[in-house]
Enzyme design. Structure first.
Site, PDB file in Angstrom:
ATOM      1  N   GLY A 333       0.822  -1.205   0.000  1.00 54.80           N
ATOM      2  CA  GLY A 333       0.000   0.000   0.000  1.00 54.80           C
ATOM      3  C   GLY A 333       0.854   1.251   0.000  1.00 54.80           C
ATOM      4  O   GLY A 333       0.527   2.249  -0.640  1.00 54.80           O
ATOM      5  N   TRP A 336       2.131   1.711  -3.483  1.00 57.27           N
ATOM      6  CA  TRP A 336       1.080   2.244  -4.347  1.00 57.27           C
ATOM      7  C   TRP A 336       1.030   3.766  -4.253  1.00 57.27           C
ATOM      8  O   TRP A 336       0.782   4.454  -5.248  1.00 57.27           O
ATOM      9  CB  TRP A 336      -0.283   1.667  -3.941  1.00 57.27           C
ATOM     10  CG  TRP A 336      -1.419   2.289  -4.706  1.00 57.27           C
ATOM     11  CD1 TRP A 336      -1.858   1.956  -5.949  1.00 57.27           C
ATOM     12  CD2 TRP A 336      -2.252   3.381  -4.276  1.00 57.27           C
ATOM     13  NE1 TRP A 336      -2.909   2.765  -6.322  1.00 57.27           N
ATOM     14  CE2 TRP A 336      -3.170   3.641  -5.305  1.00 57.27           C
ATOM     15  CE3 TRP A 336      -2.309   4.148  -3.115  1.00 57.27           C
ATOM     16  CZ2 TRP A 336      -4.131   4.645  -5.211  1.00 57.27           C
ATOM     17  CZ3 TRP A 336      -3.276   5.144  -3.016  1.00 57.27           C
ATOM     18  CH2 TRP A 336      -4.171   5.378  -4.051  1.00 57.27           C
ATOM     19  N   HIS A 337       1.293   4.295  -3.071  1.00 57.09           N
ATOM     20  CA  HIS A 337       1.216   5.740  -2.899  1.00 57.09           C
ATOM     21  C   HIS A 337       2.315   6.481  -3.645  1.00 57.09           C
ATOM     22  O   HIS A 337       2.132   7.647  -4.001  1.00 57.09           O
ATOM     23  CB  HIS A 337       1.273   6.104  -1.411  1.00 57.09           C
ATOM     24  CG  HIS A 337      -0.045   5.989  -0.722  1.00 57.09           C
ATOM     25  ND1 HIS A 337      -0.519   4.800  -0.204  1.00 57.09           N
ATOM     26  CD2 HIS A 337      -1.005   6.909  -0.462  1.00 57.09           C
ATOM     27  CE1 HIS A 337      -1.705   5.003   0.345  1.00 57.09           C
ATOM     28  NE2 HIS A 337      -2.021   6.274   0.196  1.00 57.09           N
ATOM     29  N   GLY A 338       3.425   5.873  -3.864  1.00 59.23           N
ATOM     30  CA  GLY A 338       4.491   6.563  -4.572  1.00 59.23           C
ATOM     31  C   GLY A 338       5.655   5.648  -4.890  1.00 59.23           C
ATOM     32  O   GLY A 338       5.953   4.714  -4.134  1.00 59.23           O
ATOM     33  N   PHE A 471      -0.590  10.213  -7.131  1.00 57.70           N
ATOM     34  CA  PHE A 471      -0.653   8.781  -6.875  1.00 57.70           C
ATOM     35  C   PHE A 471      -1.535   8.054  -7.873  1.00 57.70           C
ATOM     36  O   PHE A 471      -1.581   6.858  -7.884  1.00 57.70           O
ATOM     37  CB  PHE A 471      -1.180   8.521  -5.453  1.00 57.70           C
ATOM     38  CG  PHE A 471      -0.409   9.291  -4.414  1.00 57.70           C
ATOM     39  CD1 PHE A 471       0.971   9.364  -4.465  1.00 57.70           C
ATOM     40  CD2 PHE A 471      -1.077   9.973  -3.404  1.00 57.70           C
ATOM     41  CE1 PHE A 471       1.674  10.080  -3.509  1.00 57.70           C
ATOM     42  CE2 PHE A 471      -0.376  10.684  -2.451  1.00 57.70           C
ATOM     43  CZ  PHE A 471       0.990  10.742  -2.509  1.00 57.70           C
TER      44      PHE A 471
END
Length: 471
Positions: A333, A336-338, A471
């Site tokens: 996770g 996924w954000h960066g 994102f």
């Protein structure tokens, strides 16, 4: 405001821009109303066309990517429905993740390999290789395809499926909407409802509230955050006052920025007759880290739980497997954000925190609510540093300042932070406040006045892009 600033206000289709508020949204609403009244069968094609136009306004070169993404996934879904070959769904998911990987993570993973540097990859030569919203519409594809293979999702026509993926209020930064939450609403006639006018008014009010959160609270906090992190990135020591100012300010900036965007998205969708799921439930009141993730970016939390944590084993295969699944889910996770190791570290830290909470609950002991809130808030604050810092070195300098290992400093800017804290910790969610508000002419006039003030504020200041657009 300089001429270049004024050009930006019209060039970017931000929800908090003149181009959107004064042109696109009024025109879209008028067209939608006319079509819904005269040719309701054209309502969904119109909404899809408006959504593609909205997306293409940012950079028309990415429109083919969005269109091909919808078409390819729909065709593979149709093939699966007819042939019932499970590998077709697997192929579709692999293709989706591969496209996301090329655009978002190619430079990141290549940078981890010695001697290979693709960090400047720019597929379209545009200077902005990451298509806006690619993570969000990729996850929408994944949710539908997984549920289709499991027998939970039905067949949908191309127009309706395309609208599910590209619906403009949520295509760029969510919320992550499950097909079961929205598809049935596409078939309704929103303006034929008895409460149509009231729903439209509440949607408009929700848009205004979101603008207030973004323009009057979130954006001003950036002046408390950016200079400190820029100094840390340059190797400058950060004082105790500066570090805590920047950390507290960013915690509330990202909350009001993202929840403000969500409020606008929900309000705009409601004006078109669509109810989107809520995404925030006063997260800084959480009494545990588990509680925080039930309140923060709620649609992403549910996605990670149902489409990653449970497939990894969840709580069905013993404690060691559960701990591993929880940690891996949060680390992914974070990625996924960066596309950066600081984001992975942020996610991994939350994974470790959630695992610690799980083990603590297994002991059967409890923590007093006030202590639980304080520990959770401090943990979230400290981990936001990893999220915001561009490098571990910059994060380390912020941490050194927070722990008092440098100078004490002076000039702590607290007024906007205090206002933000009071609203975030005491006030209700925007959705709850708007839904409880009684119909009132006075309220309508007040909302109109505030909307005008927002326009003046947008014209006077820099027009900040939403944080989650990256994102």
């Amino acid at each position: 405001m300089t001429p270049s600033d004024r050009d930006i206000l019209w060039a970017a289709m931000l929800f908090n821009s003149f181009a959107f508020l004064l042109v696109f949204l009024p025109v879209a609403l008028l067209l939608h109303w006319l079509v819904e009244r005269v040719r309701p069968q054209l309502r969904l094609p119109l909404l899809l066309a408006l959504s593609v136009a909205f997306y293409g306004y940012w950079d028309w070169r990415f429109v083919p990517l969005l269109v091909l993404s919808v078409l390819l996934n729909w065709l593979l879904a149709q093939a699966f429905i007819r042939l019932r070959l499970g590998w077709l769904i697997a192929l579709a998911i692999i293709v989706n993740l591969a496209v996301l990987g090329v655009f978002k993570y190619a430079g990141f993973f290549a940078g981890l390999l010695p001697g290979l540097d693709l960090t400047g990859i720019d597929v379209f030569g545009s200077g902005a290789a990451l298509p806006l919203g690619i993570s969000f519409f990729t996850f929408h594809h994944v949710m539908y395809l997984v549920d289709l293979k499991a027998g939970r999702a039905p067949d949908f026509g191309l127009v309706k499926y395309g609208l599910y993926i590209a619906f403009f209020p949520q295509v760029l930064a969510g919320p992550l909407v499950r097909w079961s939450e929205v598809m049935h609403q596409f078939d309704q006639r929103p303006y034929a409802r008895a409460d149509a006018a009231e729903r439209f008014a509440r949607g408009l009010l929700l848009l205004v509230v979101g603008l207030i959160k973004k323009v009057f609270i979130g954006d001003p906090l950036s002046a408390y955050v950016n200079p400190v992190y820029e100094a840390a990135a340059k190797g400058t020591a950060v004082s105790l006052a500066e570090a805590w100012q920047a950390t507290l300010a960013f915690a509330f900036q990202i909350y009001f920025d993202f929840s403000g965007y969500t409020d606008m998205a929900l309000g705009i969708a409601l004006m078109f007759g669509i109810v989107l799921p809520q995404n925030f439930e006063v997260p800084y009141r959480a009494l545990s880290l588990q509680d925080f993730w039930r309140r923060w970016h709620m649609t992403l939390s549910r996605f990670l739980r149902d489409y990653l944590y449970i497939p990894l084993g969840g709580n069905r295969h013993g404690l060691p497997r559960q701990v591993w699944a929880l940690f891996a889910t949060m680390a992914l996770g974070g990625l996924w954000h960066g596309a950066g190791l600081t984001f992975v570290a942020w996610g991994a830290a939350h994974g470790l925190g959630l695992c610690a909470g799980l083990l603590w609950r297994r002991t059967g002991r409890t923590i007093p609510p006030l202590v639980g809130w304080a520990l959770t808030f401090l943990f979230v604050l400290f981990t936001w540093v990893l999220f915001r810092a561009q490098t571990f070195e910059a994060a380390l300098r912020i941490y050194e300042g927070m722990l008092g290992l440098t100078s004490i400093g002076h000039g702590f800017k607290w007024r906007t932070i205090l206002l933000a804290a009071l609203v975030a910790l005491i006030g209700p969610t925007a959705w709850a406040a708007v839904q409880r508000a009684p119909p009132s002419r006075l309220l309508a006039v007040a909302a109109a006045v505030v909307f005008v003030l927002v326009l003046f504020k947008i014209g006077d200041d820099a027009n900040y892009e939403f944080i989650y657009f990256q994102f």
